[in-house]
Design an enzyme around this catalytic site. Structure first.
Site, PDB file in Angstrom:
ATOM      1  N   TRP A  45      47.385   8.540  90.273  1.00  0.00           N
ATOM      2  CA  TRP A  45      47.886   9.364  89.709  1.00  0.00           C
ATOM      3  C   TRP A  45      48.017  10.753  90.426  1.00  0.00           C
ATOM      4  O   TRP A  45      48.873  11.741  89.859  1.00  0.00           O
ATOM      5  CB  TRP A  45      47.202   9.688  88.513  1.00  0.00           C
TER       6      TRP A  45
ATOM      7  N   HIS B 263      44.944   7.905 102.587  1.00  0.00           N
ATOM      8  CA  HIS B 263      46.188   7.886 101.966  1.00  0.00           C
ATOM      9  C   HIS B 263      47.353   8.622 102.799  1.00  0.00           C
ATOM     10  O   HIS B 263      46.682   9.714 103.523  1.00  0.00           O
ATOM     11  CB  HIS B 263      46.413   8.559 100.402  1.00  0.00           C
TER      12      HIS B 263
ATOM     13  N   GLU C 246      49.554  10.657 102.468  1.00  0.00           N
ATOM     14  CA  GLU C 246      49.598  12.198 102.170  1.00  0.00           C
ATOM     15  C   GLU C 246      48.553  13.031 102.412  1.00  0.00           C
ATOM     16  O   GLU C 246      48.502  14.353 103.116  1.00  0.00           O
ATOM     17  CB  GLU C 246      49.623  12.543 100.449  1.00  0.00           C
TER      18      GLU C 246
ATOM     19  N   GLY D 141      52.037   4.464  92.833  1.00  0.00           N
ATOM     20  CA  GLY D 141      52.020   6.030  92.511  1.00  0.00           C
ATOM     21  C   GLY D 141      53.013   6.604  91.404  1.00  0.00           C
ATOM     22  O   GLY D 141      52.522   6.325  90.290  1.00  0.00           O
TER      23      GLY D 141
HETATM   24  C1  PEP Z   1      51.343   5.990  96.728  1.00  0.00           C
HETATM   25  O1  PEP Z   1      51.187   7.414  96.694  1.00  0.00           O
HETATM   26  O2  PEP Z   1      50.480   5.548  97.053  1.00  0.00           O
HETATM   27  C2  PEP Z   1      52.648   5.236  96.366  1.00  0.00           C
HETATM   28  C3  PEP Z   1      52.582   3.944  96.701  1.00  0.00           C
HETATM   29  O3  PEP Z   1      53.551   5.825  95.540  1.00  0.00           O
HETATM   30  P1  PEP Z   1      54.765   5.464  94.878  1.00  0.00           P
HETATM   31  O4  PEP Z   1      54.438   4.496  94.252  1.00  0.00           O
HETATM   32  O5  PEP Z   1      55.376   6.615  93.950  1.00  0.00           O
HETATM   33  O6  PEP Z   1      55.774   5.164  96.080  1.00  0.00           O
END
Ligand code: PEP
Length: 255
Positions: free
Chosen positions: A14, A99, A101, A237
């Site tokens: 999330w 992750h 990020e 995500g």
């Molecule tokens: C994530 O951040 O782990 C991810 C897969 O994001 P999204 O599905 O939005 O690409």
């Protein structure tokens, strides 16, 4: 997916989204839709501040709980951090580590990610270790080197045995939140690389290791991605914030 060998897993990240009311509404809808009752395991990873309320709401459901990050250290003077023991105590089974990020925006090194993985393992949490290359790295043909470097850092610190209770998520950075998804063939190639590396150390553990794909997975592309032999589900995500999308993705993983 290889039916029978590995239980598929769909985990919703999330990120830093939602109020208490929005979290409650989303969980309520997931439960109403019967998420987690199929063949695949379903997990949600809310922000730290929503873990306690989501844990209570999930009681009696088939949806598991995970956190998005963990401190590498044991309890002590670490203002603002959350320990693995705290996450286990509050009812988490999973925790995302490394992750992209966290790596890109918060400077997490391969070494720190390995230490977070170890902290999770010490407290019987299942780490979901994220690996993946940037667009620039893919374009200069460094995908293999980057993914193996990220994986090897954890293998060196934790040993292959630790992967018996871990999940790996291949998340190409260029596919995260961009709407641009890896093709099933691109995902399969890297998933096989990851499983192959673990297999060099321990073939049994590699055969039972779940390797998730993450990067703009949605209801419309999930089944195709999950049909690949080494793709054992997804780390989701944006689409995990929409109950209907997340439920459809879980249904695709149910097979
Ligand atoms: C994530 O951040 O782990 C991810 C897969 O994001 P999204 O599905 O939005 O690409």
């Amino acid at each position: 997916m290889s039916p029978g060998l590995r239980k598929p897993l769909v985990a919703g990240n999330w990120k830093m989204h939602g109020s208490t009311a929005e979290a409650a509404r989303l969980v309520g809808e997931l439960i109403t839709r019967g998420v987690g009752k199929g063949a695949a395991e379903a997990v949600v990873c809310p922000s730290f501040v929503h873990l306690a309320q989501v844990r209570l709401q999930l009681e009696g459901s088939q949806v598991g709980l995970g956190a998005q990050d963990v401190c590498a250290e044991e309890p002590g003077a670490h203002t603002g951090e959350v320990s693995a023991g705290m996450l286990a105590d509050i009812g988490c089974r999973y925790v995302i580590v490394g992750h992209s990020e966290r790596r890109a925006l918060y400077g997490e090194s391969d070494g720190l990610v390995a230490r977070k993985f170890l902290a999770a393992a010490r407290h019987a949490l299942v780490p979901i270790l994220c690996v993946g290359e940037s667009l620039e790295e893919r374009e200069r043909d460094a995908t293999r080197a980057v993914v193996l470097r990220q994986l090897d850092a954890v293998l060196a610190a934790a040993g292959s045995g630790a992967f018996a209770r871990a999940v790996v998520a291949y998340e190409p950075v260029w596919a995260i939140g961009t709407g641009r998804t890896a093709t099933p063939a691109q995902a399969q190639e890297v998933h096989a690389l990851i499983r192959g590396r673990i297999s060099e150390k321990d073939a049994m553990i590699a055969a039972s290791l779940r390797v998730l794909y993450g990067g703009s997975v949605k209801a419309a592309n999930a089944a195709e991605l999950f049909s690949m032999p080494d793709v054992d589900g997804g780390l989701i995500g944006g689409a995990s914030l929409k109950a209907d999308e997340f439920a459809s993705i879980c249904a695709a993983a149910d097979g």
